[in-house]
Write a protein that holds these residues in place. Structure first.
Motif, PDB file in Angstrom:
ATOM      1  N   GLU A 148       0.833  -1.212   0.000  1.00 46.28           N
ATOM      2  CA  GLU A 148       0.000   0.000   0.000  1.00 46.28           C
ATOM      3  C   GLU A 148       0.866   1.260   0.000  1.00 46.28           C
ATOM      4  O   GLU A 148       0.555   2.244  -0.683  1.00 46.28           O
ATOM      5  CB  GLU A 148      -0.915  -0.024   1.230  1.00 46.28           C
ATOM      6  N   ALA A 149       1.958   1.212   0.743  1.00 46.26           N
ATOM      7  CA  ALA A 149       2.855   2.367   0.788  1.00 46.26           C
ATOM      8  C   ALA A 149       3.507   2.615  -0.562  1.00 46.26           C
ATOM      9  O   ALA A 149       3.716   3.772  -0.963  1.00 46.26           O
ATOM     10  CB  ALA A 149       3.924   2.157   1.861  1.00 46.26           C
ATOM     11  N   LEU A 150       3.820   1.546  -1.290  1.00 48.68           N
ATOM     12  CA  LEU A 150       4.434   1.726  -2.597  1.00 48.68           C
ATOM     13  C   LEU A 150       3.451   2.347  -3.598  1.00 48.68           C
ATOM     14  O   LEU A 150       3.852   3.107  -4.486  1.00 48.68           O
ATOM     15  CB  LEU A 150       4.960   0.390  -3.114  1.00 48.68           C
ATOM     16  N   TYR A 151       2.161   2.007  -3.466  1.00 48.05           N
ATOM     17  CA  TYR A 151       1.173   2.672  -4.321  1.00 48.05           C
ATOM     18  C   TYR A 151       1.123   4.163  -4.003  1.00 48.05           C
ATOM     19  O   TYR A 151       1.118   5.012  -4.901  1.00 48.05           O
ATOM     20  CB  TYR A 151      -0.213   2.051  -4.106  1.00 48.05           C
ATOM     21  N   TYR A 152       1.132   4.487  -2.724  1.00 47.53           N
ATOM     22  CA  TYR A 152       1.120   5.891  -2.315  1.00 47.53           C
ATOM     23  C   TYR A 152       2.396   6.602  -2.785  1.00 47.53           C
ATOM     24  O   TYR A 152       2.362   7.740  -3.264  1.00 47.53           O
ATOM     25  CB  TYR A 152       0.978   5.978  -0.803  1.00 47.53           C
ATOM     26  N   LYS A 153       3.526   5.901  -2.671  1.00 46.41           N
ATOM     27  CA  LYS A 153       4.795   6.472  -3.124  1.00 46.41           C
ATOM     28  C   LYS A 153       4.734   6.750  -4.630  1.00 46.41           C
ATOM     29  O   LYS A 153       5.238   7.767  -5.116  1.00 46.41           O
ATOM     30  CB  LYS A 153       5.943   5.520  -2.783  1.00 46.41           C
ATOM     31  N   PHE A 154       4.091   5.838  -5.376  1.00 48.60           N
ATOM     32  CA  PHE A 154       3.936   6.020  -6.821  1.00 48.60           C
ATOM     33  C   PHE A 154       3.126   7.285  -7.124  1.00 48.60           C
ATOM     34  O   PHE A 154       3.482   8.080  -8.008  1.00 48.60           O
ATOM     35  CB  PHE A 154       3.255   4.788  -7.411  1.00 48.60           C
ATOM     36  N   LEU A 155       2.056   7.511  -6.367  1.00 48.12           N
ATOM     37  CA  LEU A 155       1.255   8.724  -6.574  1.00 48.12           C
ATOM     38  C   LEU A 155       2.067   9.977  -6.280  1.00 48.12           C
ATOM     39  O   LEU A 155       1.961  10.987  -6.978  1.00 48.12           O
ATOM     40  CB  LEU A 155       0.013   8.693  -5.690  1.00 48.12           C
ATOM     41  N   LEU A 156       2.872   9.907  -5.217  1.00 49.22           N
ATOM     42  CA  LEU A 156       3.688  11.060  -4.881  1.00 49.22           C
ATOM     43  C   LEU A 156       4.696  11.382  -5.992  1.00 49.22           C
ATOM     44  O   LEU A 156       5.014  12.548  -6.234  1.00 49.22           O
ATOM     45  CB  LEU A 156       4.430  10.819  -3.564  1.00 49.22           C
ATOM     46  N   GLN A 157       5.199  10.334  -6.659  1.00 52.30           N
ATOM     47  CA  GLN A 157       6.110  10.568  -7.774  1.00 52.30           C
ATOM     48  C   GLN A 157       5.438  11.345  -8.903  1.00 52.30           C
ATOM     49  O   GLN A 157       6.065  12.147  -9.586  1.00 52.30           O
ATOM     50  CB  GLN A 157       6.631   9.231  -8.312  1.00 52.30           C
ATOM     51  N   LEU A 158       4.122  11.098  -9.118  1.00 53.23           N
ATOM     52  CA  LEU A 158       3.388  11.772 -10.191  1.00 53.23           C
ATOM     53  C   LEU A 158       2.850  13.131  -9.783  1.00 53.23           C
ATOM     54  O   LEU A 158       2.495  13.946 -10.627  1.00 53.23           O
ATOM     55  CB  LEU A 158       2.203  10.902 -10.633  1.00 53.23           C
ATOM     56  N   SER A 159       2.793  13.376  -8.489  1.00 50.14           N
ATOM     57  CA  SER A 159       2.019  14.511  -7.994  1.00 50.14           C
ATOM     58  C   SER A 159       2.628  15.867  -8.309  1.00 50.14           C
ATOM     59  O   SER A 159       1.916  16.833  -8.552  1.00 50.14           O
ATOM     60  CB  SER A 159       1.825  14.385  -6.477  1.00 50.14           C
ATOM     61  N   GLY A 160       3.951  15.955  -8.280  1.00 47.44           N
ATOM     62  CA  GLY A 160       4.588  17.241  -8.508  1.00 47.44           C
ATOM     63  C   GLY A 160       4.151  18.263  -7.475  1.00 47.44           C
ATOM     64  O   GLY A 160       4.181  18.032  -6.271  1.00 47.44           O
ATOM     65  N   SER A 161       3.696  19.418  -7.957  1.00 42.31           N
ATOM     66  CA  SER A 161       3.318  20.512  -7.060  1.00 42.31           C
ATOM     67  C   SER A 161       1.913  20.357  -6.494  1.00 42.31           C
ATOM     68  O   SER A 161       1.437  21.222  -5.771  1.00 42.31           O
ATOM     69  CB  SER A 161       3.422  21.847  -7.805  1.00 42.31           C
ATOM     70  N   ARG A 162       1.237  19.257  -6.821  1.00 41.25           N
ATOM     71  CA  ARG A 162      -0.130  19.066  -6.313  1.00 41.25           C
ATOM     72  C   ARG A 162      -0.153  18.836  -4.802  1.00 41.25           C
ATOM     73  O   ARG A 162      -1.189  19.003  -4.169  1.00 41.25           O
ATOM     74  CB  ARG A 162      -0.802  17.875  -7.010  1.00 41.25           C
ATOM     75  N   VAL A 163       0.967  18.377  -4.232  1.00 38.83           N
ATOM     76  CA  VAL A 163       1.013  18.113  -2.793  1.00 38.83           C
ATOM     77  C   VAL A 163       2.004  19.069  -2.154  1.00 38.83           C
ATOM     78  O   VAL A 163       2.878  19.638  -2.814  1.00 38.83           O
ATOM     79  CB  VAL A 163       1.413  16.657  -2.493  1.00 38.83           C
ATOM     80  N   GLN A 164       1.875  19.238  -0.854  1.00 35.55           N
ATOM     81  CA  GLN A 164       2.777  20.115  -0.133  1.00 35.55           C
ATOM     82  C   GLN A 164       4.216  19.596  -0.240  1.00 35.55           C
ATOM     83  O   GLN A 164       4.463  18.392  -0.356  1.00 35.55           O
ATOM     84  CB  GLN A 164       2.369  20.187   1.334  1.00 35.55           C
ATOM     85  N   SER A 165       5.148  20.511  -0.173  1.00 31.52           N
ATOM     86  CA  SER A 165       6.553  20.160  -0.385  1.00 31.52           C
ATOM     87  C   SER A 165       7.049  19.132   0.623  1.00 31.52           C
ATOM     88  O   SER A 165       7.896  18.302   0.299  1.00 31.52           O
ATOM     89  CB  SER A 165       7.421  21.417  -0.319  1.00 31.52           C
ATOM     90  N   LYS A 166       6.517  19.163   1.848  1.00 29.32           N
ATOM     91  CA  LYS A 166       7.025  18.230   2.868  1.00 29.32           C
ATOM     92  C   LYS A 166       6.656  16.783   2.562  1.00 29.32           C
ATOM     93  O   LYS A 166       7.244  15.864   3.108  1.00 29.32           O
ATOM     94  CB  LYS A 166       6.528  18.630   4.252  1.00 29.32           C
ATOM     95  N   TYR A 167       5.678  16.559   1.678  1.00 27.52           N
ATOM     96  CA  TYR A 167       5.291  15.202   1.303  1.00 27.52           C
ATOM     97  C   TYR A 167       6.040  14.713   0.059  1.00 27.52           C
ATOM     98  O   TYR A 167       6.060  13.511  -0.225  1.00 27.52           O
ATOM     99  CB  TYR A 167       3.791  15.118   1.033  1.00 27.52           C
TER     100      TYR A 167
END
Length: 799
Positions: free
Chosen positions: A80-99
Motif C-alpha cells: 500500500e505504501a508503494l502505491y502511495y509512493k507512486f502517486l507522490l512521484q506523479l504529484s509534482g506541485s499538487r502536494v505540499q513540499s514536505k510530502y
C-alpha cells in the motif's frame, strides 16, 4: 510490491494495473482487480479517491505467511505504501513540499572513508601501519586453509546425519550402517545423530540427507524467548544470578525521583557467517592422529578426541595455520567435526575430511543468543535531569538446549557499561529452549548488556525530554576517561551542527526522516589462561621463525607478533616468518578468544626475544659493531642456543585494563517503506528502507602496535554488529524447530551497500597504555567496536 502501468491524462486514469507481487512464497501474484476498476475515470490525486483505493487494497491484498517471509501485515502495508509512493512521484506541485520526498527512493552516493591514527617512525616496525602479512596470499587465493590440503590417496569424506524434529525420541534410524552416536531424547532440530562416510563429499552429504529417522512423542518445540518469559515457565527459566544493590523500590520512592521509566528491549540472534564452515581433516599416522582443525582452541580439540577415542593426548597432534573466520564459533564447536572426523579415521584407518555445508553449520552449531532486557517490574527511577536514582532489570538470555555457556556470572558485571551504578541491580536468567545450544559470538554478553543499557538511556532521555548525550554524561563519573572522548568526538564530528540540520530536515520532510546518536562504550579486558611462543633464529642467514599459541582468525595476530619480534630483536620485518601453530608448541594453551590473544602472544614473543638477546650479548661484546647476520652466525659457531620458549601466564602477567570508545551515527529512513519493529529488513533489499549516512568512531587503542590492523578490526566489528540491528535474524519453523534462514538465499549479513556511506575511524592520539604490551590496547580492538554499533538501532534516534 505493486506493478503499475499508468496513462494519466488531466489527472484522470485511463488504464491501470495493480499487481501485488511482493510475496515470494506465493505460487502466483495477487491481481487487485477491484482496486483497478475503482480507479478508472477518477482523479487519483483526490483525498476521497486515495481513501477509497486504500480501503480496497486493504481488503484485496491478503498475503500468506510462509516462513521465513516477514509478517503479512508488514508486506501488505509495504504494498500500500508503494502505491502511495507512486502517486507522490506523479504529484509534482499538487502536494505540499514536505510530502514530495516520499515519492523518491533512497539513493546511495559513492562510499567514502577516513582513517586517522598516530605513528612513530622511530619505533618501526612497531607502531608501523602495514597491511596484514598474509594479505597478498589471501587476496590471490593462495592462503592455505584446512580444506586446501592436497587430496590424500584413500581419503574419505564424512557428513552428519541430523534430526528433523526438535522434541521427541528416536526409535529407529535407517540405514543402520551409519556411525551412530546418539539415540533416545532429542534436544533440538538439526542435532547430529550419526555420521555417513563416503568416497566423495557430494555422496556423503547426499547419503546423510537420505537417512530416515523415526520418532515418538513428538511435541511442538519451545523456541521463542518472549513466550517462555511471559508464561514464567520455571522449568526453562533459571532463578538467575543477582548483582549490585539489594533494591526494592516498590513501597518507597527515593528522594529526587520524579520519573519512573519502564519497558523492555530485545536483541536478536546472529549467525557467525564465517568464510569457512566447521571443517576438519584427520590423518592416521604411525604415532596416532594428525588433526588439521579449523579451531580457535587446539588444546580443547586434542582433549575431546582423546576422551572420545580413549587414546593418549600425546598421540594426537592438532595443527592450525589459519582459520577462515571464527567470531567465537570455533572455540568449542570444532569439537563436533574434529571428534567425528577422528572417530571415522580411527575406525577405518584412513584419512577423513569433514566439511560442513552452510545449511548443516547453521542447523547444528548455534548462534549469538537473543536477549530480553525487562525493566518493567521494579523499573528505573530518575530525576528531571535523567540521573538514575535506582535501576532494577532482568536480563533473559536464550541459551538454547544447553547452558554450556552461561551468562549468569558475567551479565551483572557488564551491564553498567561506563555508567556509575551504585543503586543498580541486574538479575540474569538463562532460558532453555529447543534450539542448538547458543555459541559465544564476538563480544558475548557484553554486546547484549551494552545495547540494553544504551536503550534504557535513550528511553530516559525521551521521558525527561532532555538531550540524550547529556543524560548519558549525567550518569558517568566526573573523572571517567570516556568523558573527554565524548567531548572530542562531538567536536570532530560536528555533532551539534548536524543535530540542528537534522531537526530542520525532519520538520520539512514527512516521509523521510534522519536521526543522529552518540553512544559511549567501556570494555574491561580480563586475561585468562596460558599462551606460549617459540622463537628460533637461524644462524646461516639470520632469519627468524615464530610459533605461538594463538590462532590467526583474520584479526592480524601474526602481523602483530611479527612486528613486536622484529622490533625487540632490532631487525627488519622481512626477516621474521610466522609458522603454523600446533598442540606441541602450544601444549595446554587456552583459546583464541576474549580479545586477549594478541596481547598474550605478543608478550610471550617479546620475552622470547629478550632471552635470545641476553644469550647473544656476550657474543656481541667480542665483536666490533657486528651485523645481525655476523652476530648470529658467530653465536651458532659458538653453539649458543638460538631457540627460546616463553609461556605467558594470566595469573602472573595478566594485568586487566579498560578500553573506551565513542561513536556518532547518522541514519536516514524511508518512513513509507521502513519495517515494523522486529521485522528483518534484508529480505526486501530491493526496496531501500534506510541508509546509514555517516559514522564517526573514536577508539582508544593505546599506542597501537599495528594501526592499519586495528582500524580494520574496528571497521569490521562495527559493521558485523550493525547487522544485528538492521539485517540479521534467525527464523525457526514453529512446528519442527527447523532453522529456515539457513543459507545466503534467506540470511543476509550487511553487504557493500549497507555499510555507512561516510565511515570515519580515529584511533585516539597520545593515549599510551602503561600496563599494556608495547603500551598498546590491541586485544579488545577485535571485538569492542562491535558494541558501538548499537548507535544505529532505531530506538537510539529521536525522529
Amino acid at each position: 510490491m505493486i506493478g503499475t502501468i499508468v496513462e494519466p491524462v488531466k489527472a484522470r486514469l485511463q488504464s491501470f494495473r495493480i499487481i501485488k507481487v511482493y510475496a515470494s512464497s506465493l505460487p502466483c501474484s495477487i491481481h487487485a482487480s477491484k482496486s483497478e476498476n475503482y480507479l478508472k475515470g477518477k482523479s487519483v490525486f483526490s483525498q476521497g479517491t486515495l481513501t477509497g483505493v486504500m480501503n480496497l487494497l486493504e481488503q484485496e491484498l491478503q498475503p500468506d505467511h510462509i516462513l521465513p517471509d516477514t509478517s503479512p501485515e508488514y508486506r501488505k502495508g509495504l504494498a500500500e505504501a508503494l502505491y502511495y509512493k507512486f502517486l507522490l512521484q506523479l504529484s509534482g506541485s499538487r502536494v505540499q513540499s514536505k510530502y514530495q520526498s516520499g515519492g523518491e527512493l533512497l539513493t546511495r552516493p559513492p562510499s567514502s572513508g577516513v582513517q586517522q591514527f598516530q605513528t612513530d617512525s622511530n619505533q618501526w616496525p612497531l607502531n608501523q601501519p602495514i597491511p596484514k602479512i598474509e594479505a597478498l596470499v589471501q587476496c590471490s587465493g593462495e592462503a592455505e586453509y584446512v580444506n586446501d590440503h592436497s587430496p590424500i590417496p584413500g581419503q574419505l569424506f564424512a557428513a552428519f546425519v541430523l534430526t528433523t524434529e526438535a522434541v521427541g525420541n528416536i526409535i529407529d534410524i535407517d540405514p543402520s550402517p551409519a556411525l551412530l552416536f546418539c539415540s533416545g531424547k532429542i534436544l533440538y532440530e538439526g542435532q547430529p545423530v550419526g555420521i555417513i562416510v563416503a568416497v566423495t563429499r557430494k555422496l556423503a552429504n547426499k547419503a546423510a540427507n537420505n537417512v530416515r529417522i523415526q520418532y515418538s512423542n513428538v511435541e511442538k518445540p519451545e523456541i521463542q524467548l518472549r513466550d517462555i518469559v511471559r508464561t514464567k515457565d520455571g522449568t526453562r527459566v533459571d532463578l538467575g544470578q543477582a548483582s549490585g544493590a539489594d533494591i526494592d523500590k516498590v513501597a518507597t520512592v527515593p528522594i529526587g525521583v520524579t520519573h519512573v521509566v519502564k519497558g523492555s528491549f530485545c536483541s536478536s540472534r546472529q549467525y557467525h557467517f564465517t568464510m569457512e564452515t566447521q571443517t576438519c581433516l584427520t590423518v592416521p599416522t604411525e604415532n596416532g592422529l594428525n588433526v588439521f582443525s579449523s579451531t580457535q582452541w587446539m588444546d580443547h580439540v586434542q582433549g575431546a578426541i582423546a576422551q572420545i577415542l580413549a587414546i593418549p593426548e600425546n598421540s594426537i597432534v592438532v595443527s592450525v595455520r589459519r582459520v577462515g573466520g571464527g567470531y567465537g564459533s570455533k572455540i568449542s564447536r570444532p569439537n563436533f567435526t574434529a571428534a567425528a572426523s577422528a572417530l571415522a579415521a580411527h575406525i577405518l584407518n584412513k584419512p577423513v575430511r569433514m566439511i560442513l555445508t552452510m545449511e548443516t553449520n547453521m542447523r547444528a552449531i548455534g548462534f549469538r543468543p537473543e536477549a530480553l532486557s525487562k525493566y518493567d517490574a521494579i523499573q528505573v527511577g530518575v530525576d528531571d535531569d535523567g540521573n538514575i536514582k535506582y535501576l532494577k532489570s532482568d536480563l533473559f538470555c536464550n541459551v538454547g538446549s544447553s547452558n554450556n555457556y552461561s551468562y549468569a556470572l558475567v551479565v551483572p558485571v557488564l551491564f553498567p557499561n561506563c555508567y556509575t551504578a551504585p543503586d543498580w541491580s541486574v538479575l540474569n536468567h538463562d532460558v532453555m529452549t529447543h534450539i542448538a545450544a547458543q555459541v559465544p559470538t564476538r563480544a558475548p554478553a557484553t554486546f547484549q548488556c551494552i545495547a540494553s543499557i544504551e536503550y534504557i538511556m535513550q528511553h530516559i532521555a525521551n521521558v525527561v525530554q532532555k538531550d540524550p548525550v547529556q543524560v548519558r554524561i549525567n550518569n558517568i563519573a566526573a573523572v571517567h576517561p570516556v568523558l573527554s572522548m565524548i567531548a572530542e568526538l562531538k567536536t570532530s564530528s560536528h555533532y551539534d551542527e548536524r543535530l540542528k540540520d537534522i531537526e530542520a530536515f525532519n520538520k520539512v520532510n514527512r516521509w523521510k526522516k534522519k536521526g543522529i546518536s552518540l553512544v559511549p562504550m567501556q570494555h574491561d579486558l580480563l586475561f585468562l589462561g596460558t599462551f606460549r611462543a617459540l622463537v628460533s633464529i637461524y644462524g646461516a642467514d639470520g632469519t627468524v621463525t615464530v610459533q605461538h599459541a594463538g590462532t590467526e582468525i583474520g584479526q592480524g595476530i601474526n602481523t602483530k607478533v611479527a612486528q613486536v619480534c622484529a622490533h625487540t630483536l632490532g631487525i627488519p620485518l622481512d626477516l621474521v616468518s610466522i609458522q603454523p601453530s600446533n598442540s606441541v608448541v602450544a601444549a595446554n594453551g587456552d583459546s583464541t578468544a576474549g580479545s586477549v590473544t594478541s596481547d598474550t602472544c605478543c608478550y610471550a614473543t617479546i620475552e622470547c626475544c629478550k632471552i635470545l638477546l641476553a644469550r647473544l650479548e656476550p657474543v656481541r661484546l667480542t665483536l666490533v659493531d657486528p651485523t645481525w647476520q655476523t652476530l648470529v652466525s658467530t653465536a651458532k659457531a659458538l653453539e649458543v642456543d638460538l631457540t627460546a620458549v616463553y609461556m605467558f601466564s594470566s595469573q602472573r602477567e595478566g594485568k586487566p585494563y579498560a578500553v573506551y570508545g565513542v561513536c556518532v551515527s547518522e541514519v536516514e529512513i524511508d518512513v513509507l517503506t521502513g519495517q515494523q519493529q522486529g521485522e528483518p529488513t534484508a529480505r526486501y533489499r530491493m526496496v531501500p528502507l534506510f541508509q546509514v549516512k555517516r559514522v564517526d568512531i573514536l577508539e582508544d587503542a593505546g599506542q597501537s602496535i599495528s594501526p592499519l590492523i586495528d582500524v580494520g578490526q574496528v571497521t569490521g566489528a562495527f559493521v558485523m554488529g550493525m547487522g544485528v540491528w538492521t539485517h540479521e535474524d534467525i527464523v525457526y519453523d514453529p512446528t519442527t524447530g527447523a532453522v529456515l534462514t539457513n543459507r545466503t538465499w534467506n540470511y543476509y549479513p550487511p553487504g557493500m551497500k549497507d555499510i555507512p556511506v561516510d565511515f570515519r575511524v580515529t584511533l585516539k592520539k597520545d593515549s599510551p597504555n602503561p600496563i599494556g604490551v608495547a603500551r598498546s590496547k590491541d586485544g579488545p580492538l577485535t571485538t569492542e567496536a562491535i558494541f558501538l554499533n548499537c548507535s544505529t538501532t532505531p530506538n537510539q534516534f529521536s525522529l
